[in-house]
Design a protein around this motif. Structure first.
Motif, PDB file in Angstrom:
ATOM      1  N   GLN A  20       0.673  -1.039   0.062  1.00 15.14           N
ATOM      2  CA  GLN A  20       0.003  -0.038  -0.206  1.00 15.14           C
ATOM      3  C   GLN A  20       0.698   1.211   0.022  1.00 15.14           C
ATOM      4  OE1 GLN A  20      -2.459  -0.463   3.424  1.00 15.14           O
ATOM      5  NE2 GLN A  20      -1.119   0.313   4.760  1.00 15.14           N
ATOM      6  N   GLY A  21       2.179   1.279  -0.082  1.00  9.44           N
ATOM      7  CA  GLY A  21       3.124   2.411   0.088  1.00  9.44           C
ATOM      8  C   GLY A  21       3.264   2.676   1.437  1.00  9.44           C
ATOM      9  N   TYR A  22       2.607   2.509   2.446  1.00  9.56           N
ATOM     10  CA  TYR A  22       2.921   2.925   3.705  1.00  9.56           C
ATOM     11  C   TYR A  22       2.723   1.880   4.717  1.00  9.56           C
ATOM     12  CZ  TYR A  22      -2.052   3.681   4.245  1.00  9.56           C
ATOM     13  OH  TYR A  22      -3.439   3.335   4.187  1.00  9.56           O
ATOM     14  N   THR A 155      -0.527  13.334   8.429  1.00  6.17           N
ATOM     15  CA  THR A 155       0.025  13.103   7.104  1.00  6.17           C
ATOM     16  C   THR A 155      -0.856  12.307   6.375  1.00  6.17           C
ATOM     17  OG1 THR A 155       2.504  12.870   8.073  1.00  6.17           O
ATOM     18  CG2 THR A 155       2.070  12.014   5.467  1.00  6.17           C
ATOM     19  N   ILE A 156      -1.352  12.913   5.244  1.00 11.19           N
ATOM     20  CA  ILE A 156      -2.276  12.392   4.143  1.00 11.19           C
ATOM     21  C   ILE A 156      -1.561  11.546   3.179  1.00 11.19           C
ATOM     22  CG2 ILE A 156      -4.099  12.945   2.452  1.00 11.19           C
ATOM     23  CD1 ILE A 156      -4.231  15.618   3.986  1.00 11.19           C
ATOM     24  N   LEU A 157      -1.905  10.426   3.035  1.00 12.80           N
ATOM     25  CA  LEU A 157      -1.442   9.525   2.083  1.00 12.80           C
ATOM     26  C   LEU A 157      -2.411   8.893   0.982  1.00 12.80           C
ATOM     27  CD1 LEU A 157      -0.175   7.905   5.282  1.00 12.80           C
ATOM     28  CD2 LEU A 157       1.554   8.355   3.545  1.00 12.80           C
ATOM     29  N   TRP A 158      -1.997   8.506  -0.252  1.00 14.60           N
ATOM     30  CA  TRP A 158      -2.723   8.009  -1.092  1.00 14.60           C
ATOM     31  C   TRP A 158      -2.144   6.394  -1.079  1.00 14.60           C
ATOM     32  CZ3 TRP A 158      -2.276  12.984  -0.849  1.00 14.60           C
ATOM     33  CH2 TRP A 158      -3.376  13.656  -1.180  1.00 14.60           C
ATOM     34  N   PRO A 159      -3.032   5.489  -0.620  1.00 15.07           N
ATOM     35  CA  PRO A 159      -2.939   4.138  -0.835  1.00 15.07           C
ATOM     36  C   PRO A 159      -2.699   3.629  -2.032  1.00 15.07           C
ATOM     37  CG  PRO A 159      -4.441   4.428   0.723  1.00 15.07           C
ATOM     38  CD  PRO A 159      -4.350   5.927   0.058  1.00 15.07           C
ATOM     39  N   GLY A 160      -1.409   2.908  -2.460  1.00 17.40           N
ATOM     40  CA  GLY A 160      -1.234   2.335  -3.903  1.00 17.40           C
ATOM     41  C   GLY A 160      -0.680   3.318  -4.818  1.00 17.40           C
ATOM     42  N   SER A 161      -0.454   4.611  -4.242  1.00 17.04           N
ATOM     43  CA  SER A 161       0.201   5.489  -5.317  1.00 17.04           C
ATOM     44  C   SER A 161       1.503   5.219  -5.750  1.00 17.04           C
ATOM     45  CB  SER A 161       0.009   6.961  -4.666  1.00 17.04           C
ATOM     46  OG  SER A 161       0.630   7.011  -3.408  1.00 17.04           O
ATOM     47  N   HIS A 162       2.186   4.520  -5.118  1.00 16.75           N
ATOM     48  CA  HIS A 162       3.491   3.932  -5.391  1.00 16.75           C
ATOM     49  C   HIS A 162       3.502   3.252  -6.632  1.00 16.75           C
ATOM     50  CE1 HIS A 162       2.266   0.882  -3.075  1.00 16.75           C
ATOM     51  NE2 HIS A 162       3.182   0.034  -3.427  1.00 16.75           N
ATOM     52  N   ARG A 163       2.453   2.599  -7.041  1.00 16.70           N
ATOM     53  CA  ARG A 163       2.195   2.036  -8.146  1.00 16.70           C
ATOM     54  C   ARG A 163       1.618   2.913  -9.387  1.00 16.70           C
ATOM     55  NH1 ARG A 163       5.249  -2.199  -6.510  1.00 16.70           N
ATOM     56  NH2 ARG A 163       4.394  -3.323  -4.826  1.00 16.70           N
ATOM     57  N   PRO A 172      -8.649  13.367  -4.147  1.00 13.49           N
ATOM     58  CA  PRO A 172      -8.625  13.592  -2.704  1.00 13.49           C
ATOM     59  C   PRO A 172      -9.230  12.434  -1.967  1.00 13.49           C
ATOM     60  CG  PRO A 172      -8.952  15.654  -3.673  1.00 13.49           C
ATOM     61  CD  PRO A 172      -8.993  14.772  -4.849  1.00 13.49           C
ATOM     62  N   ASP A 173     -10.595  11.907  -2.749  1.00  8.25           N
ATOM     63  CA  ASP A 173     -11.245  10.984  -2.182  1.00  8.25           C
ATOM     64  C   ASP A 173     -10.649   9.749  -1.895  1.00  8.25           C
ATOM     65  OD1 ASP A 173     -11.507  10.286  -4.491  1.00  8.25           O
ATOM     66  OD2 ASP A 173     -13.766  10.338  -4.711  1.00  8.25           O
ATOM     67  N   GLN A 174      -9.549   9.506  -2.479  1.00 12.53           N
ATOM     68  CA  GLN A 174      -8.835   8.161  -2.486  1.00 12.53           C
ATOM     69  C   GLN A 174      -7.556   8.298  -1.458  1.00 12.53           C
ATOM     70  OE1 GLN A 174      -7.580   6.643  -6.433  1.00 12.53           O
ATOM     71  NE2 GLN A 174      -8.983   7.995  -7.473  1.00 12.53           N
ATOM     72  N   ALA A 175      -7.532   9.441  -0.734  1.00 11.09           N
ATOM     73  CA  ALA A 175      -6.590   9.577   0.222  1.00 11.09           C
ATOM     74  C   ALA A 175      -7.004   9.071   1.533  1.00 11.09           C
ATOM     75  CB  ALA A 175      -5.930  10.803   0.472  1.00 11.09           C
ATOM     76  N   THR A 176      -6.068   8.944   2.510  1.00 13.91           N
ATOM     77  CA  THR A 176      -6.411   8.427   3.908  1.00 13.91           C
ATOM     78  C   THR A 176      -5.425   9.292   4.907  1.00 13.91           C
ATOM     79  OG1 THR A 176      -6.590   6.617   5.479  1.00 13.91           O
ATOM     80  CG2 THR A 176      -4.765   6.525   3.984  1.00 13.91           C
ATOM     81  N   SER A 177      -5.891   9.607   5.985  1.00 11.38           N
ATOM     82  CA  SER A 177      -5.105  10.136   7.051  1.00 11.38           C
ATOM     83  C   SER A 177      -5.381   9.427   8.290  1.00 11.38           C
ATOM     84  CB  SER A 177      -5.719  11.595   7.178  1.00 11.38           C
ATOM     85  OG  SER A 177      -5.009  12.524   8.342  1.00 11.38           O
ATOM     86  N   LEU A 178      -4.364   9.302   8.860  1.00 12.04           N
ATOM     87  CA  LEU A 178      -4.355   7.926   9.921  1.00 12.04           C
ATOM     88  C   LEU A 178      -4.097   8.777  11.659  1.00 12.04           C
ATOM     89  CD1 LEU A 178      -1.777   5.569   8.600  1.00 12.04           C
ATOM     90  CD2 LEU A 178      -4.243   5.463   8.412  1.00 12.04           C
ATOM     91  N   GLU A 179      -4.482   8.160  12.389  1.00  8.84           N
ATOM     92  CA  GLU A 179      -4.326   8.374  14.069  1.00  8.84           C
ATOM     93  C   GLU A 179      -3.041   7.783  14.426  1.00  8.84           C
ATOM     94  OE1 GLU A 179      -7.555   8.171  16.411  1.00  8.84           O
ATOM     95  OE2 GLU A 179      -9.008   9.591  15.250  1.00  8.84           O
ATOM     96  N   ILE A 180      -2.052   8.107  14.735  1.00  2.89           N
ATOM     97  CA  ILE A 180      -0.805   7.619  15.135  1.00  2.89           C
ATOM     98  C   ILE A 180      -0.553   8.336  16.551  1.00  2.89           C
ATOM     99  CG2 ILE A 180       1.376   7.201  14.493  1.00  2.89           C
ATOM    100  CD1 ILE A 180       0.709   8.018  11.622  1.00  2.89           C
ATOM    101  N   ALA A 181      -0.057   7.557  17.167  1.00  6.87           N
ATOM    102  CA  ALA A 181       0.278   7.915  18.874  1.00  6.87           C
ATOM    103  C   ALA A 181       1.761   7.917  18.925  1.00  6.87           C
ATOM    104  CB  ALA A 181      -0.166   6.859  20.005  1.00  6.87           C
ATOM    105  N   PRO A 182       2.428   8.807  19.803  1.00 11.21           N
ATOM    106  CA  PRO A 182       3.744   8.749  20.198  1.00 11.21           C
ATOM    107  C   PRO A 182       4.347   7.448  20.540  1.00 11.21           C
ATOM    108  CG  PRO A 182       2.599  10.871  20.926  1.00 11.21           C
ATOM    109  CD  PRO A 182       1.429   9.872  20.744  1.00 11.21           C
ATOM    110  N   GLY A 183       5.344   7.019  19.856  1.00 11.92           N
ATOM    111  CA  GLY A 183       5.996   5.837  20.337  1.00 11.92           C
ATOM    112  C   GLY A 183       5.766   4.927  19.140  1.00 11.92           C
ATOM    113  N   SER A 184       4.704   5.132  18.222  1.00 14.79           N
ATOM    114  CA  SER A 184       4.600   4.458  17.039  1.00 14.79           C
ATOM    115  C   SER A 184       5.302   5.144  15.826  1.00 14.79           C
ATOM    116  CB  SER A 184       3.151   4.189  16.635  1.00 14.79           C
ATOM    117  OG  SER A 184       2.470   3.454  17.758  1.00 14.79           O
TER     118      SER A 184
END
Length: 294
Positions: A20-22, A155-163, A172-184
């Motif tokens: 998925q590129g990330y 950070t906003i990422l586009w899954p599969g965009s590395h392909r 924009p509707d193909q993008a995702t933005s994640l919840e990430i905690a300190p330590g991850s």
């Protein structure tokens, strides 16, 4: 580079990263260590002027050279699991990896979304070759100091965009933005389309990005100027090599024909010394084998 067997801890993350590129690697550094690093850098955040230009963004603060600003930063840069994942991705395309960047980032309240981009595009060769050649030039690792959430600029990422490397912009509707905690840690490829999000909250979003590149590329942050020999002598040998005090076979990035690591010892000897990859040695041996005996 030596290609060691990939551990069972790293393989699932590598698979997701290449699919998925990330990927997110959860709970890899204690939150107290993250807080310690964030505290060490607090004064730098306060003293650094906001960025300028339409790419960085006026409501962001960025500064580099983090290995010189806090001893804790090396724990992130050299995290064994992260480095193993990076080497598995980049190893097929280079003799050794190098540190490309350490940068602390603050996205302030009111900051707008950054323009989507691929970090590898700073190297023109990445756009000159066919999109399906498969080479990766860079792996980014985002370390949150505060909670990353879609509403505060995660950070906003586009899954599969590395392909889909020929597409500079994707809906924009193909993008995702994640919840990430300190330590991850959030890892994403240099070929993955991404951007900093808009901060719609009243608090700043702070974190650090560490990136690694193929050892034969010019890095984004010139590590051997950020950490000249008088500073790099304080590093462990492994860290010194990672920041650039290491020759890339064959003979690339030498000083007086010798490995730049010798600068850290004063370069007491002179005279060029070959540092060749296995394929160059094999070619030389084949050449001599076909020559008639004198």
């Amino acid at each position: 580079m030596k290609h060691e067997p990939i551990s069972s801890a790293a393989q699932p993350h590598i698979d997701i990263l290449m699919t998925q590129g990330y990927c997110v690697v959860d709970n890899v550094i204690p939150a107290a260590v993250v807080q310690g690093l964030a505290s060490d850098l607090g004064g730098c955040f306060a003293a650094t002027q906001p960025s300028q230009g339409p790419f960085y963004g006026a409501d962001t603060v960025r500064f580099g050279g983090l290995l010189d600003r806090s001893p804790l930063s090396a724990l992130f840069v050299q995290h064994p699991l992260i480095v193993e994942i990076v080497e598995a991705i980049l190893g097929p395309w280079c003799n050794n990896i190098q540190l490309n960047l350490t940068q602390a980032i603050e996205i302030r309240p009111g900051a707008q979304q950054q323009v989507p981009h691929r970090d590898q595009d700073m190297w023109p060769v990445s756009r000159m070759l066919p999109c399906d050649h498969g080479a990766e030039y860079l792996v980014n690792v985002m370390w949150p100091f505060t909670e990353y959430r879609p509403e505060n600029g995660s950070t906003i990422l586009w899954p599969g965009s590395h392909r889909r490397r020929s597409e500079d912009l994707i809906a924009p509707d193909q993008a995702t933005s994640l919840e990430i905690a300190p330590g991850s840690a959030l890892l994403f490829l240099g070929s993955t389309l991404h951007c900093g999000g808009a901060n719609r909250t009243a608090a700043a979003r702070r974190g650090m990005i560490v990136s690694y590149a193929l050892g034969w590329l010019k890095p984004y942050e010139i590590q051997t100027l950020v950490y000249p020999p008088e500073k790099a002598r304080r590093f462990t040998p492994d860290l010194a090599r990672l920041v650039g005090y290491q020759i890339h076979r064959p003979n690339l990035g030498n000083v007086e024909g010798r490995c730049p690591s010798e600068l850290l010892g004063g370069l007491q000897q002179n005279g060029a010394v070959d540092a060749l990859a296995a394929e160059q040695i094999a070619l030389i041996e084949a050449f001599h084998a076909q020559r008639p005996a004198c």
